[in-house]
Design a protein around this motif. Structure first.
Motif, PDB file in Angstrom:
ATOM      1  N   HIS A   1      -5.602  22.126   7.810  1.00 15.95           N
ATOM      2  CA  HIS A   1      -3.860  22.133   8.461  1.00 15.95           C
ATOM      3  C   HIS A   1      -3.346  20.409   7.820  1.00 15.95           C
ATOM      4  O   HIS A   1      -2.531  19.500   8.284  1.00 15.95           O
ATOM      5  N   LEU A   2      -3.976  19.508   6.582  1.00 12.56           N
ATOM      6  CA  LEU A   2      -3.637  18.036   7.076  1.00 12.56           C
ATOM      7  C   LEU A   2      -2.986  18.535   4.735  1.00 12.56           C
ATOM      8  O   LEU A   2      -3.374  18.727   3.978  1.00 12.56           O
ATOM      9  N   VAL A   3      -1.979  17.733   4.690  1.00 13.47           N
ATOM     10  CA  VAL A   3      -0.889  16.785   3.915  1.00 13.47           C
ATOM     11  C   VAL A   3      -1.272  15.928   3.370  1.00 13.47           C
ATOM     12  O   VAL A   3      -1.094  15.111   4.207  1.00 13.47           O
ATOM     13  N   ALA A   4      -2.264  15.313   2.204  1.00 10.87           N
ATOM     14  CA  ALA A   4      -1.620  13.817   1.682  1.00 10.87           C
ATOM     15  C   ALA A   4      -0.186  13.519   1.257  1.00 10.87           C
ATOM     16  O   ALA A   4      -0.617  13.703  -0.303  1.00 10.87           O
ATOM     17  N   LEU A   5       0.120  12.610   1.813  1.00 12.02           N
ATOM     18  CA  LEU A   5       1.106  11.968   0.471  1.00 12.02           C
ATOM     19  C   LEU A   5       1.613  10.442   0.299  1.00 12.02           C
ATOM     20  O   LEU A   5       0.982   9.408   1.731  1.00 12.02           O
ATOM     21  N   PRO A   6       1.419  10.231  -0.332  1.00 16.87           N
ATOM     22  CA  PRO A   6       1.750   8.403  -0.665  1.00 16.87           C
ATOM     23  C   PRO A   6       3.355   8.279  -0.731  1.00 16.87           C
ATOM     24  O   PRO A   6       4.179   9.052  -0.477  1.00 16.87           O
ATOM     25  N   PHE A   7       3.174   6.600  -0.480  1.00 18.90           N
ATOM     26  CA  PHE A   7       4.681   6.292   0.033  1.00 18.90           C
ATOM     27  C   PHE A   7       5.856   5.995  -1.156  1.00 18.90           C
ATOM     28  O   PHE A   7       4.870   5.354  -1.266  1.00 18.90           O
ATOM     29  N   ARG A   8       6.393   6.589  -0.988  1.00 18.72           N
ATOM     30  CA  ARG A   8       7.209   5.822  -1.974  1.00 18.72           C
ATOM     31  C   ARG A   8       7.337   4.620  -1.889  1.00 18.72           C
ATOM     32  O   ARG A   8       7.910   4.047  -3.189  1.00 18.72           O
ATOM     33  N   GLU A   9       7.685   3.465  -0.806  1.00 21.67           N
ATOM     34  CA  GLU A   9       8.082   1.895  -0.804  1.00 21.67           C
ATOM     35  C   GLU A   9       6.837   2.056  -1.496  1.00 21.67           C
ATOM     36  O   GLU A   9       5.633   2.707  -1.047  1.00 21.67           O
ATOM     37  N   PRO A  10       6.595   0.662  -1.340  1.00 21.46           N
ATOM     38  CA  PRO A  10       5.826  -0.728  -1.957  1.00 21.46           C
ATOM     39  C   PRO A  10       4.644  -1.044  -0.808  1.00 21.46           C
ATOM     40  O   PRO A  10       5.333  -2.331  -0.017  1.00 21.46           O
ATOM     41  N   LEU A  11       3.597  -0.191  -0.280  1.00 21.08           N
ATOM     42  CA  LEU A  11       3.422  -1.321   0.731  1.00 21.08           C
ATOM     43  C   LEU A  11       2.102  -2.307   0.637  1.00 21.08           C
ATOM     44  O   LEU A  11       1.254  -1.674  -0.611  1.00 21.08           O
ATOM     45  N   PRO A  12       1.657  -2.826   1.552  1.00 19.65           N
ATOM     46  CA  PRO A  12      -0.068  -4.124   1.493  1.00 19.65           C
ATOM     47  C   PRO A  12      -0.919  -3.000   1.766  1.00 19.65           C
ATOM     48  O   PRO A  12      -0.929  -1.530   2.016  1.00 19.65           O
ATOM     49  N   GLU A  13      -2.159  -2.920   0.585  1.00 22.44           N
ATOM     50  CA  GLU A  13      -2.983  -2.861   0.600  1.00 22.44           C
ATOM     51  C   GLU A  13      -3.642  -3.114   1.373  1.00 22.44           C
ATOM     52  O   GLU A  13      -4.146  -4.329   1.467  1.00 22.44           O
ATOM     53  N   ILE A  14      -4.848  -1.790   1.587  1.00 22.83           N
ATOM     54  CA  ILE A  14      -6.014  -3.002   2.990  1.00 22.83           C
ATOM     55  C   ILE A  14      -7.027  -2.996   2.323  1.00 22.83           C
ATOM     56  O   ILE A  14      -7.630  -2.163   0.954  1.00 22.83           O
ATOM     57  N   GLN A  15      -7.991  -4.070   2.429  1.00 21.24           N
ATOM     58  CA  GLN A  15      -8.959  -4.509   1.632  1.00 21.24           C
ATOM     59  C   GLN A  15     -10.120  -4.133   2.536  1.00 21.24           C
ATOM     60  O   GLN A  15     -10.649  -3.902   3.780  1.00 21.24           O
ATOM     61  N   LEU A  16     -10.924  -3.106   2.196  1.00 12.41           N
ATOM     62  CA  LEU A  16     -12.351  -2.489   2.519  1.00 12.41           C
ATOM     63  C   LEU A  16     -13.658  -3.804   2.596  1.00 12.41           C
ATOM     64  O   LEU A  16     -13.804  -3.921   0.989  1.00 12.41           O
ATOM     65  N   GLY A  17     -14.425  -3.522   2.928  1.00 17.20           N
ATOM     66  CA  GLY A  17     -16.017  -4.390   2.390  1.00 17.20           C
ATOM     67  C   GLY A  17     -17.095  -4.041   3.207  1.00 17.20           C
ATOM     68  O   GLY A  17     -17.051  -2.872   4.232  1.00 17.20           O
ATOM     69  N   LEU A  18     -17.985  -4.649   2.895  1.00 15.56           N
ATOM     70  CA  LEU A  18     -19.809  -4.856   4.190  1.00 15.56           C
ATOM     71  C   LEU A  18     -20.266  -5.894   4.334  1.00 15.56           C
ATOM     72  O   LEU A  18     -19.353  -6.432   3.956  1.00 15.56           O
TER      73      LEU A  18
END
Length: 322
Positions: free
Chosen positions: A253-270
């Motif tokens: 019941h979910l749809v994934a949509l990209p954003f049209r505008e450039p947004l800051p990326e998030i950094q993930l790590g350990l």
């Protein structure tokens, strides 16, 4: 009653050899020391354990009775030593994951660990950000997988990737018919965010994200559980903003949509405490970084894998050298 393990060891060895000289040599002790240890043990129990004359040494009736108990005590001590040694040397780690870690990376990590280290004891806990920070600093968990860098004193953060943001919307929403979503669509749409008591950073992050567009987010507070927040989104209560690799998961019941505008990326790590230099942590870190490279490549995110800073490289070199 006051006696020591060393006295029991002397007693059992002497009861086997029935010779003070041989007992002293077997235990690398002097004969007077053996005599003293046996005498002290006898005084502790108030009985005579050995009869000794010029020809021989023999157990008394009390000595024969005590031998079984002494052996039982020594066996228990040996088992305790073995158990404690095993606890000290076995591979064990307690971790908590962010959503990407839990849904994307953790399966590959568990699979690799199980194959390479069948006895590795990996304990995974689902915690809020506030609980993660507290328990990591208290030593109650060892590592955080695929989370952002957190302000915990003494923490080391191994960056793994940068990910763009996407929106998860209900299939029943008119937005679900589009190929992408605009930030402007969020002006009058609720955004699902963690409660402040669960995470002090999520809501401020959304405000900062939308502030350049003149949008004040309409926050729908939810427990900090990815499953719960996506359930709210699936029900049409609001939009969930998540990292792009979550689009590879199948959520009903979910749809994934990209954003049209450039947004800051998030950094993930350990994340782990710098002081944690256990074998388990070193193995886990190595496997996580290797699994991340191969797993993210399958999802088209390999190019965004972050390079460690000079400080982190130096710290990793020190860990390797140790």
């Amino acid at each position: 009653m006051d006696f020591r393990i060393r006295q029991l060891q002397c007693f059992l060895t002497l009861s086997d050899l029935l010779n003070y000289g041989k007992t002293a040599r077997a235990l690398y002790m002097s004969q007077p020391t053996i005599t003293f240890q046996i005498k002290s043990l006898e005084e502790a129990f108030g009985v005579k354990l050995f009869e000794r004359d010029r020809q021989r040494v023999r157990l008394t009736e009390a000595g024969c009775a005590f031998r079984e108990y002494a052996q039982s005590i020594m066996d228990t001590v040996g088992a305790a030593q073995e158990c404690l040694s095993s606890l000290h040397t076995r591979l064990r780690l307690r971790v908590s994951c962010g959503p990407v870690g839990q849904f994307i990376l953790l399966p590959a990590v568990i699979r690799t660990l199980t194959s390479a280290y069948p006895d590795f004891d990996l304990e995974v806990s689902e915690l809020t950000t506030e609980q993660q920070m507290a328990r990591l600093s208290e030593g109650k968990i060892d590592a955080l997988l695929m989370v952002g860098s957190l302000p915990v004193p003494g923490i080391i953060f191994d960056p793994i990737c940068h990910e763009p943001l996407i929106a998860m919307v209900s299939r029943q929403s008119p937005l679900a018919q589009r190929r992408s979503i605009s930030v402007e669509d969020l002006r009058h749409t609720s955004i699902i965010a963690s409660r402040l008591r669960d995470c002090r950073y999520h809501q401020p992050f959304l405000h900062k994200l939308l502030s350049p567009f003149g949008i004040v987010p309409r926050i729908l507070e939810s427990p900090q559980s990815c499953s719960v927040q996506l359930a709210y989104a699936a029900s049409g209560e609001g939009v969930a903003i998540v990292s792009a690799s979550m689009a590879t998961c199948e959520f009903p019941h979910l749809v994934a949509l990209p954003f049209r505008e450039p947004l800051p990326e998030i950094q993930l790590g350990l994340s782990a405490m710098e002081a944690n230099e256990s074998s388990s942590m070193k193995i886990f870190r190595d496997i996580v970084l290797k699994c991340a490279a191969s797993t993210l490549e399958r999802y088209g995110l390999a190019a965004s894998v972050a390079r460690p800073t000079r400080q982190q490289v130096a710290m990793m070199d020190r860990r390797e050298a140790s």
